[in-house]
Design a protein around this motif. Sequence first.
Motif, short mmCIF file in Angstrom:
data_model
loop_
_atom_site.label_atom_id
_atom_site.label_comp_id
_atom_site.label_asym_id
_atom_site.label_seq_id
_atom_site.Cartn_x
_atom_site.Cartn_y
_atom_site.Cartn_z
N ASN A 90 52.00 -38.75 -25.14
CA ASN A 90 53.08 -39.45 -24.44
C ASN A 90 54.43 -38.88 -24.84
N ALA A 91 55.39 -39.05 -23.96
CA ALA A 91 56.77 -38.79 -24.35
C ALA A 91 57.18 -39.87 -25.36
N LEU A 131 62.89 -38.22 -19.81
CA LEU A 131 62.86 -36.81 -19.43
C LEU A 131 63.58 -35.89 -20.41
N PRO A 132 64.71 -36.29 -21.01
CA PRO A 132 65.31 -35.39 -22.00
C PRO A 132 64.38 -35.05 -23.16
N SER A 133 63.54 -36.01 -23.58
CA SER A 133 62.60 -35.73 -24.66
C SER A 133 61.55 -34.72 -24.20
N LEU A 134 61.20 -34.74 -22.91
CA LEU A 134 60.28 -33.75 -22.37
C LEU A 134 60.91 -32.36 -22.45
N GLY A 135 62.20 -32.28 -22.11
CA GLY A 135 62.89 -31.00 -22.21
C GLY A 135 62.90 -30.45 -23.62
N ARG A 136 63.08 -31.33 -24.60
CA ARG A 136 63.06 -30.88 -26.00
C ARG A 136 61.67 -30.41 -26.41
N ALA A 137 60.64 -31.11 -25.90
CA ALA A 137 59.27 -30.69 -26.21
C ALA A 137 58.98 -29.31 -25.62
N VAL A 138 59.46 -29.08 -24.39
CA VAL A 138 59.26 -27.77 -23.77
C VAL A 138 59.90 -26.68 -24.62
N ALA A 175 39.78 -31.80 -23.53
CA ALA A 175 41.03 -32.56 -23.58
C ALA A 175 41.09 -33.39 -24.86
N ARG A 176 42.19 -33.27 -25.58
CA ARG A 176 42.41 -34.01 -26.83
C ARG A 176 43.65 -34.88 -26.66
N VAL A 177 43.56 -36.15 -27.06
CA VAL A 177 44.68 -37.08 -26.92
C VAL A 177 45.25 -37.42 -28.29
N LEU A 178 46.57 -37.30 -28.42
CA LEU A 178 47.24 -37.76 -29.63
C LEU A 178 47.54 -39.24 -29.48
N PRO A 179 47.16 -40.07 -30.45
CA PRO A 179 47.35 -41.51 -30.30
C PRO A 179 48.81 -41.93 -30.25
N GLU A 180 49.69 -41.16 -30.86
CA GLU A 180 51.11 -41.47 -30.83
C GLU A 180 51.89 -40.19 -30.52
N ALA A 181 53.04 -40.37 -29.86
CA ALA A 181 53.88 -39.20 -29.55
C ALA A 181 54.36 -38.59 -30.87
N VAL A 225 52.23 -33.97 -21.10
CA VAL A 225 53.11 -35.04 -21.58
C VAL A 225 53.22 -36.10 -20.49
N SER A 226 52.95 -37.36 -20.84
CA SER A 226 53.08 -38.48 -19.92
C SER A 226 54.46 -39.10 -20.06
N VAL A 227 55.19 -39.14 -18.94
CA VAL A 227 56.56 -39.65 -18.93
C VAL A 227 56.60 -40.89 -18.05
N ALA A 228 56.83 -42.04 -18.65
CA ALA A 228 56.80 -43.29 -17.90
C ALA A 228 58.11 -43.56 -17.17
N LEU A 229 59.24 -43.25 -17.80
CA LEU A 229 60.55 -43.59 -17.26
C LEU A 229 61.45 -42.36 -17.22
#
Length: 253
Positions: free
Chosen positions: A145-146, A203-210, A169-175, A195-199
């Motif tokens: 998740n984000a 999105l800025p956190s997605l950009g940082r992850a990228v 597929a492997r899932v991390l329990p927490e971001a 990355v799952s983005v709910a809101l």
Amino acid sequence: MYRWCAYCWKLLGERPPYADYGVTHGICARCLAGDATSDADAIARTRPLREVFGALDDLAKRADATSIDAALGQARALGVAPVDLLFGVLAPALYRVGSAWEHGRLAPADEARFTTFCEVTLGAMCLEQQRRAPPVSGRPILLTNAPANRHTLGVRMVAFALRERGHDARVLPEAPSLEGLDGWLESLRPSAVGVSVALAEQLPSLGRAVERVRRVEPTVRVLAGGFAMRAGAPVHVEGAEVFATVDDLLAVL
């Protein structure tokens, strides 16, 4: 919306509006080619399927997890694909409950009971998937998740669908933190990070992850989905591949 074939009860995928997790019906190519619409016995033959789907939907409405194994077993015996049940039954039920919660029509205790129902249902389906042991190959796909997206059911459902298609597929329990993401990238060497983005504000956190993924391992694909992408507004994050539906994601993997 999720589309089911009204004659063989196969999930046909989704159609807009994607933010609506409701159910609609059509006819699949196989039933159309077999002229199922003119077959007087077609509806009678699908009655057991309708009864099982009705029972599953009733269990979801009552958040009754005590009978879920029996209902899932009946669906499997009738040849319903597990991933169809997951996205065609559980996802719409989640949508109904979320909508009721948003509009103040659901008590906290009822919401908690339904969450438990979903956890038990998904757990039972994942256990059954492990028993079937569908073959997986290739480098892992890491799903998370984000930050601030606390709901894990969605990303775990996507992982289930990926495993059904042969992906590890492997899932991390927490971001993870950005430093924690480094560790997972180095230990698993995944082919992709989803990355799952709910809101939209996530999105800025997605950009940082990228940026972080590109710094550690430039060849790793970053895949982004979630309600923020399904809501309809165009989403663009440099370096990320954005998907509105699981079908869209599966089509490029």
